[in-house]
Design an enzyme around this catalytic site. Structure first.
Site, PDB file in Angstrom:
ATOM      1  N   TYR A  59      75.598  42.801 -20.934  1.00  0.00           N
ATOM      2  CA  TYR A  59      76.458  43.999 -20.875  1.00  0.00           C
ATOM      3  C   TYR A  59      77.902  43.546 -20.798  1.00  0.00           C
ATOM      4  O   TYR A  59      78.205  42.358 -20.718  1.00  0.00           O
ATOM      5  CB  TYR A  59      76.098  44.852 -19.647  1.00  0.00           C
ATOM      6  CG  TYR A  59      76.696  46.249 -19.689  1.00  0.00           C
ATOM      7  CD1 TYR A  59      76.348  47.138 -20.701  1.00  0.00           C
ATOM      8  CD2 TYR A  59      77.598  46.682 -18.721  1.00  0.00           C
ATOM      9  CE1 TYR A  59      76.880  48.419 -20.745  1.00  0.00           C
ATOM     10  CE2 TYR A  59      78.125  47.945 -18.750  1.00  0.00           C
ATOM     11  CZ  TYR A  59      77.774  48.818 -19.765  1.00  0.00           C
ATOM     12  OH  TYR A  59      78.324  50.076 -19.808  1.00  0.00           O
ATOM     13  N   ARG A  61      76.940  51.317 -17.334  1.00  0.00           N
ATOM     14  CA  ARG A  61      75.519  51.669 -17.411  1.00  0.00           C
ATOM     15  C   ARG A  61      74.604  50.556 -16.918  1.00  0.00           C
ATOM     16  O   ARG A  61      73.410  50.783 -16.704  1.00  0.00           O
ATOM     17  CB  ARG A  61      75.156  52.050 -18.852  1.00  0.00           C
ATOM     18  CG  ARG A  61      75.730  53.390 -19.297  1.00  0.00           C
ATOM     19  CD  ARG A  61      75.335  53.694 -20.721  1.00  0.00           C
ATOM     20  NE  ARG A  61      75.998  52.801 -21.663  1.00  0.00           N
ATOM     21  CZ  ARG A  61      75.609  52.615 -22.922  1.00  0.00           C
ATOM     22  NH1 ARG A  61      74.523  53.219 -23.371  1.00  0.00           N
ATOM     23  NH2 ARG A  61      76.280  51.824 -23.725  1.00  0.00           N
ATOM     24  N   TRP A 102      93.228  58.584 -19.335  1.00  0.00           N
ATOM     25  CA  TRP A 102      93.734  57.293 -18.853  1.00  0.00           C
ATOM     26  C   TRP A 102      94.269  56.435 -19.998  1.00  0.00           C
ATOM     27  O   TRP A 102      94.975  55.467 -19.774  1.00  0.00           O
ATOM     28  CB  TRP A 102      92.643  56.545 -18.088  1.00  0.00           C
ATOM     29  CG  TRP A 102      91.494  56.065 -18.938  1.00  0.00           C
ATOM     30  CD1 TRP A 102      91.441  54.920 -19.670  1.00  0.00           C
ATOM     31  CD2 TRP A 102      90.245  56.710 -19.142  1.00  0.00           C
ATOM     32  NE1 TRP A 102      90.245  54.811 -20.321  1.00  0.00           N
ATOM     33  CE2 TRP A 102      89.482  55.888 -20.005  1.00  0.00           C
ATOM     34  CE3 TRP A 102      89.681  57.890 -18.669  1.00  0.00           C
ATOM     35  CZ2 TRP A 102      88.188  56.234 -20.413  1.00  0.00           C
ATOM     36  CZ3 TRP A 102      88.399  58.222 -19.071  1.00  0.00           C
ATOM     37  CH2 TRP A 102      87.675  57.403 -19.933  1.00  0.00           C
TER      38      TRP A 102
END
Length: 208
Positions: A8, A14, A108
């Site tokens: 990841y 996640r 953002w």
């Protein structure tokens, strides 16, 4: 036995609930970080061209929600019957809905001028209101179940919450769980489990 390997990005995202459940179950795993800029180089090696991907007992697991449910079954973290499993899934999907509230709201990434010109300020306010609705529901569920998503039981929904709060607050641009004592207490309880605390102590610093 084949080595367990999780691939990841170098953030919670996640993958964090997966890391929490593996750590809780005492599974030693290799946490492989792939940088977003390099994902194209390995896409053809991934089942769906995306991460997270978990190598577990010689098999390749993908699709984060499917991985959560698989690990929940394997590590006895979905309660005692189909009804417990259902309520776990309801809690997890509600947490997912908190994040989905910000899917179109990427404030953002914009300057204050861009926010004003694109209507992002109003969009963000709408996203916060929608997320707050779901957060309130989660807090109420904990109130009914003595601080857990399943009354008197630790479940994968608890791990999912604890592993997701950081990314959800990042997406929101503020602490949307600030006035939710039960949700914060559950997060703290999960993070203080010895196995999770040990994982967090050795985890590299992450932005979210």
């Amino acid at each position: 036995m084949s080595k367990t390997k999780l691939t990841y990005f170098g953030v919670t995202g996640r993958a964090e609930p997966i890391r929490y459940m593996l750590a809780y179950a005492g599974v030693d795993f290799e946490d492989v970080t792939v940088h977003r800029a390099d994902l194209l180089k390995i896409k053809h090696d991934l089942p769906l061209g995306e991460v997270p991907v978990l190598e577990f007992e010689g098999k390749t697991l993908y699709q984060s929600q499917a991985i959560y449910r698989f690990l929940a079954k394997r590590f006895n973290l979905e309660g005692n019957d189909e009804w417990d499993a259902y309520w776990c899934d309801v809690a997890v999907q509600t947490i997912v809905d908190v994040g989905l509230a910000f899917r179109r709201d990427r404030g953002w990434e914009k300057t204050e001028k861009e926010k004003s010109e694109t209507g992002a300020i109003a969009e963000h306010a709408s996203a916060l209101a929608k997320a707050a609705y779901f957060v309130d529901k989660l807090e109420s569920q904990l109130e009914k179940n003595d601080g857990h998503f399943l009354k008197g039981k630790l479940s994968y929904a608890d791990f999912y919450l604890a592993g997701s709060i950081s990314i959800l607050n990042f997406q929101a641009g503020e602490n949307i769980f600030a006035n939710k004592p039960r949700l914060n207490a559950l997060k703290e309880k999960i993070e203080n489990l010895p196995a999770i605390r040990a994982y967090l102590e050795k985890r590299p610093a992450v932005k979210y």
